[in-house]
Design a protein around this motif. Sequence first.
Motif, mmCIF file in Angstrom:
data_model
loop_
_atom_site.group_PDB
_atom_site.id
_atom_site.type_symbol
_atom_site.label_atom_id
_atom_site.label_comp_id
_atom_site.label_asym_id
_atom_site.label_seq_id
_atom_site.Cartn_x
_atom_site.Cartn_y
_atom_site.Cartn_z
ATOM 1 N N CYS A 174 0.883 -1.171 0.000
ATOM 2 C CA CYS A 174 0.000 0.000 0.000
ATOM 3 C C CYS A 174 0.918 1.218 0.000
ATOM 4 O O CYS A 174 1.569 1.515 0.998
ATOM 5 C CB CYS A 174 -0.899 -0.003 1.235
ATOM 6 S SG CYS A 174 -2.019 1.415 1.342
ATOM 7 N N ILE A 175 0.990 1.899 -1.136
ATOM 8 C CA ILE A 175 1.863 3.060 -1.269
ATOM 9 C C ILE A 175 1.003 4.317 -1.415
ATOM 10 O O ILE A 175 0.274 4.473 -2.377
ATOM 11 C CB ILE A 175 2.794 2.938 -2.501
ATOM 12 C CG1 ILE A 175 3.566 1.618 -2.470
ATOM 13 C CG2 ILE A 175 3.746 4.124 -2.568
ATOM 14 C CD1 ILE A 175 4.557 1.498 -1.353
ATOM 15 N N ASN A 176 1.071 5.186 -0.424
ATOM 16 C CA ASN A 176 0.271 6.421 -0.414
ATOM 17 C C ASN A 176 -1.213 6.128 -0.582
ATOM 18 O O ASN A 176 -1.907 6.764 -1.370
ATOM 19 C CB ASN A 176 0.757 7.380 -1.509
ATOM 20 C CG ASN A 176 2.077 8.040 -1.170
ATOM 21 O OD1 ASN A 176 2.278 8.501 -0.049
ATOM 22 N ND2 ASN A 176 2.993 8.074 -2.134
ATOM 23 N N GLY A 177 -1.697 5.128 0.167
ATOM 24 C CA GLY A 177 -3.129 4.813 0.126
ATOM 25 C C GLY A 177 -3.964 5.971 0.622
ATOM 26 O O GLY A 177 -3.509 6.788 1.430
ATOM 27 N N ASN A 178 -5.213 6.029 0.152
ATOM 28 C CA ASN A 178 -6.078 7.138 0.548
ATOM 29 C C ASN A 178 -6.293 7.154 2.058
ATOM 30 O O ASN A 178 -6.818 6.189 2.626
ATOM 31 C CB ASN A 178 -7.422 7.036 -0.162
ATOM 32 C CG ASN A 178 -8.340 8.168 0.219
ATOM 33 O OD1 ASN A 178 -9.117 8.040 1.154
ATOM 34 N ND2 ASN A 178 -8.252 9.269 -0.494
ATOM 35 N N PRO A 179 -5.872 8.216 2.742
ATOM 36 C CA PRO A 179 -5.929 8.222 4.209
ATOM 37 C C PRO A 179 -7.344 8.156 4.768
ATOM 38 O O PRO A 179 -7.571 7.532 5.812
ATOM 39 C CB PRO A 179 -5.227 9.534 4.587
ATOM 40 C CG PRO A 179 -5.318 10.398 3.357
ATOM 41 C CD PRO A 179 -5.269 9.452 2.204
ATOM 42 N N LYS A 342 -0.055 -6.429 -16.065
ATOM 43 C CA LYS A 342 1.341 -6.793 -15.838
ATOM 44 C C LYS A 342 2.197 -5.539 -15.781
ATOM 45 O O LYS A 342 2.046 -4.640 -16.599
ATOM 46 C CB LYS A 342 1.840 -7.731 -16.930
ATOM 47 C CG LYS A 342 1.187 -9.112 -16.872
ATOM 48 C CD LYS A 342 1.792 -10.055 -17.895
ATOM 49 C CE LYS A 342 1.174 -11.449 -17.754
ATOM 50 N NZ LYS A 342 1.756 -12.415 -18.723
ATOM 51 N N ILE A 343 3.117 -5.506 -14.819
ATOM 52 C CA ILE A 343 3.958 -4.335 -14.615
ATOM 53 C C ILE A 343 5.389 -4.781 -14.350
ATOM 54 O O ILE A 343 5.623 -5.783 -13.671
ATOM 55 C CB ILE A 343 3.439 -3.475 -13.418
ATOM 56 C CG1 ILE A 343 4.215 -2.145 -13.302
ATOM 57 C CG2 ILE A 343 3.483 -4.251 -12.123
ATOM 58 C CD1 ILE A 343 3.743 -1.099 -14.242
ATOM 59 N N ILE A 352 8.074 4.483 -6.654
ATOM 60 C CA ILE A 352 7.073 4.951 -5.692
ATOM 61 C C ILE A 352 5.927 5.654 -6.426
ATOM 62 O O ILE A 352 4.748 5.443 -6.125
ATOM 63 C CB ILE A 352 7.708 5.895 -4.652
ATOM 64 C CG1 ILE A 352 8.741 5.136 -3.811
ATOM 65 C CG2 ILE A 352 6.638 6.524 -3.772
ATOM 66 C CD1 ILE A 352 8.180 3.974 -3.025
ATOM 67 N N THR A 353 6.264 6.479 -7.407
ATOM 68 C CA THR A 353 5.242 7.165 -8.204
ATOM 69 C C THR A 353 4.349 6.153 -8.911
ATOM 70 O O THR A 353 3.118 6.282 -8.924
ATOM 71 C CB THR A 353 5.907 8.081 -9.247
ATOM 72 O OG1 THR A 353 6.614 9.120 -8.575
ATOM 73 C CG2 THR A 353 4.870 8.696 -10.175
ATOM 74 N N THR A 354 4.961 5.127 -9.498
ATOM 75 C CA THR A 354 4.197 4.118 -10.229
ATOM 76 C C THR A 354 3.275 3.341 -9.299
ATOM 77 O O THR A 354 2.082 3.161 -9.593
ATOM 78 C CB THR A 354 5.154 3.135 -10.936
ATOM 79 O OG1 THR A 354 5.986 3.872 -11.839
ATOM 80 C CG2 THR A 354 4.380 2.079 -11.704
ATOM 81 N N PHE A 355 3.783 2.908 -8.156
ATOM 82 C CA PHE A 355 2.968 2.088 -7.258
ATOM 83 C C PHE A 355 1.964 2.917 -6.461
ATOM 84 O O PHE A 355 0.999 2.358 -5.934
ATOM 85 C CB PHE A 355 3.865 1.238 -6.352
ATOM 86 C CG PHE A 355 4.448 0.058 -7.071
ATOM 87 C CD1 PHE A 355 3.642 -1.019 -7.418
ATOM 88 C CD2 PHE A 355 5.783 0.037 -7.452
ATOM 89 C CE1 PHE A 355 4.159 -2.103 -8.113
ATOM 90 C CE2 PHE A 355 6.307 -1.044 -8.143
ATOM 91 C CZ PHE A 355 5.493 -2.120 -8.478
ATOM 92 N N LEU A 358 -0.875 2.643 -8.883
ATOM 93 C CA LEU A 358 -1.438 1.293 -8.893
ATOM 94 C C LEU A 358 -2.185 0.985 -7.596
ATOM 95 O O LEU A 358 -3.178 0.254 -7.607
ATOM 96 C CB LEU A 358 -0.321 0.276 -9.126
ATOM 97 C CG LEU A 358 0.381 0.361 -10.486
ATOM 98 C CD1 LEU A 358 1.508 -0.652 -10.584
ATOM 99 C CD2 LEU A 358 -0.623 0.168 -11.623
ATOM 100 N N THR A 359 -1.712 1.529 -6.473
ATOM 101 C CA THR A 359 -2.453 1.377 -5.213
ATOM 102 C C THR A 359 -3.824 2.016 -5.330
ATOM 103 O O THR A 359 -4.841 1.453 -4.898
ATOM 104 C CB THR A 359 -1.670 2.011 -4.049
ATOM 105 O OG1 THR A 359 -0.448 1.302 -3.850
ATOM 106 C CG2 THR A 359 -2.482 1.983 -2.759
ATOM 107 N N GLU A 360 -3.864 3.183 -5.930
ATOM 108 C CA GLU A 360 -5.147 3.861 -6.147
ATOM 109 C C GLU A 360 -6.066 3.029 -7.034
ATOM 110 O O GLU A 360 -7.264 2.893 -6.765
ATOM 111 C CB GLU A 360 -4.902 5.237 -6.761
ATOM 112 C CG GLU A 360 -6.146 6.093 -6.878
ATOM 113 C CD GLU A 360 -5.848 7.464 -7.471
ATOM 114 O OE1 GLU A 360 -6.814 8.176 -7.784
ATOM 115 O OE2 GLU A 360 -4.660 7.805 -7.623
ATOM 116 N N CYS A 361 -5.505 2.444 -8.081
ATOM 117 C CA CYS A 361 -6.294 1.593 -8.984
ATOM 118 C C CYS A 361 -6.852 0.385 -8.226
ATOM 119 O O CYS A 361 -8.000 -0.017 -8.455
ATOM 120 C CB CYS A 361 -5.438 1.125 -10.151
ATOM 121 S SG CYS A 361 -4.942 2.418 -11.304
#
Length: 368
Positions: A174-179, A342-343, A352-355, A358-361
């Motif tokens: 979970c990278i920068n998940g919505n707080p 696939k990534i 970090i920017t990419t994930f 993807l965490t948001e997705c």
Amino acid sequence: MFSCFSCAARTPTNSVVAERRSKSKSYRQSYRSCVGAASRLCFTPGFTARRLNASRRAPKSHNVTDKVNPQQLALLMKTEWQLSYVTPLYQFRHTQLKSYSRQLSAFIAAEKQQGLAVEVEGAQSSFKVSISVVQGMVEADDDAETVLIQIHSKLLFARKDEPQRPVWSGWLTCINGNPDYLRSLPEDFTCLPLFCSSGAEGLTALVKSWFQQTFDCCFGTLEINHTSLQWLAALWTNCHAESSIQQLKMIWTLPVAPPLQVTYTVDPHDAWQLWSSVRKDPREESKGGEDVEEENSIDIEEVMEFMQGLKGHFYRHFRLDLSAGSLKQVTTALGSAKYSGKIKISNSRYMITTFTLLTECALLKMPL
């Protein structure tokens, strides 16, 4: 302005017709909570107010090599991962990972004993599971620590002194998940919504099955849709001044009979020049006293204008309107992303920017 464009078109072997996707539909989707997906969440208030971000921070270089174990980082970097989403884990504890390793090993052994075919190259005598924390991948206070799962095995007729070899890997993050969403979950739930796997499908199914039975969660497929691929094309191009993208390669499918697949390769300097021309000047956008981070954001309008410029140039040269098709793959020196989910990350500085995207997705894909 465009000094080096190349195009190769061919007809795919399958007959799937790609439907045209609305430019604005995907990023108007509402956040979907996982209420109802796992039984113990049925009394949890759902978080449905958020939409897929129409604006996000410009990519920022992160020196993760100083924070993440080099061996773990090497594994994350060199592998193409298949993405899934996973709903919050009930009573998952990062302090119990050794116990979880033993339990998952026993689960795989039991399933194999019952005759379940585990498709791994060569006959395997046994499987050993290792579950560990990836230190240094947390970006926000509400993010849970990333968890890495590795399965090792030894060939049935291998020598006794021969070490076990890795046959499957996966990780939850979970990278920068919505707080707001993360804080709405009860304390007994841990949210690691993005699941990445690499290895035999049989082992992937077993790992998912064990997690579902143990932590009352559910998994689902996670595609990287048309809009998300356009975001990645823009975000990666934005990094070119600091890290050369070498090329911007896109694969499109057009809904013609038979279906047409187009490979569109853009010179990195041309891509950067076009991107720079559509970027808003932060000095013009900012008002006195506004947050500096807001000044360095990228809007969906800039992304769409960038893609429209690329498609317009392609049309002028080849008389093919890519707007009628769907973007299926984006590749640069920073990474590669496919619609199928696939990534592969090739440069750790911008992973970090990419994930984060993807965490948001993954959070968006969770069922109601």
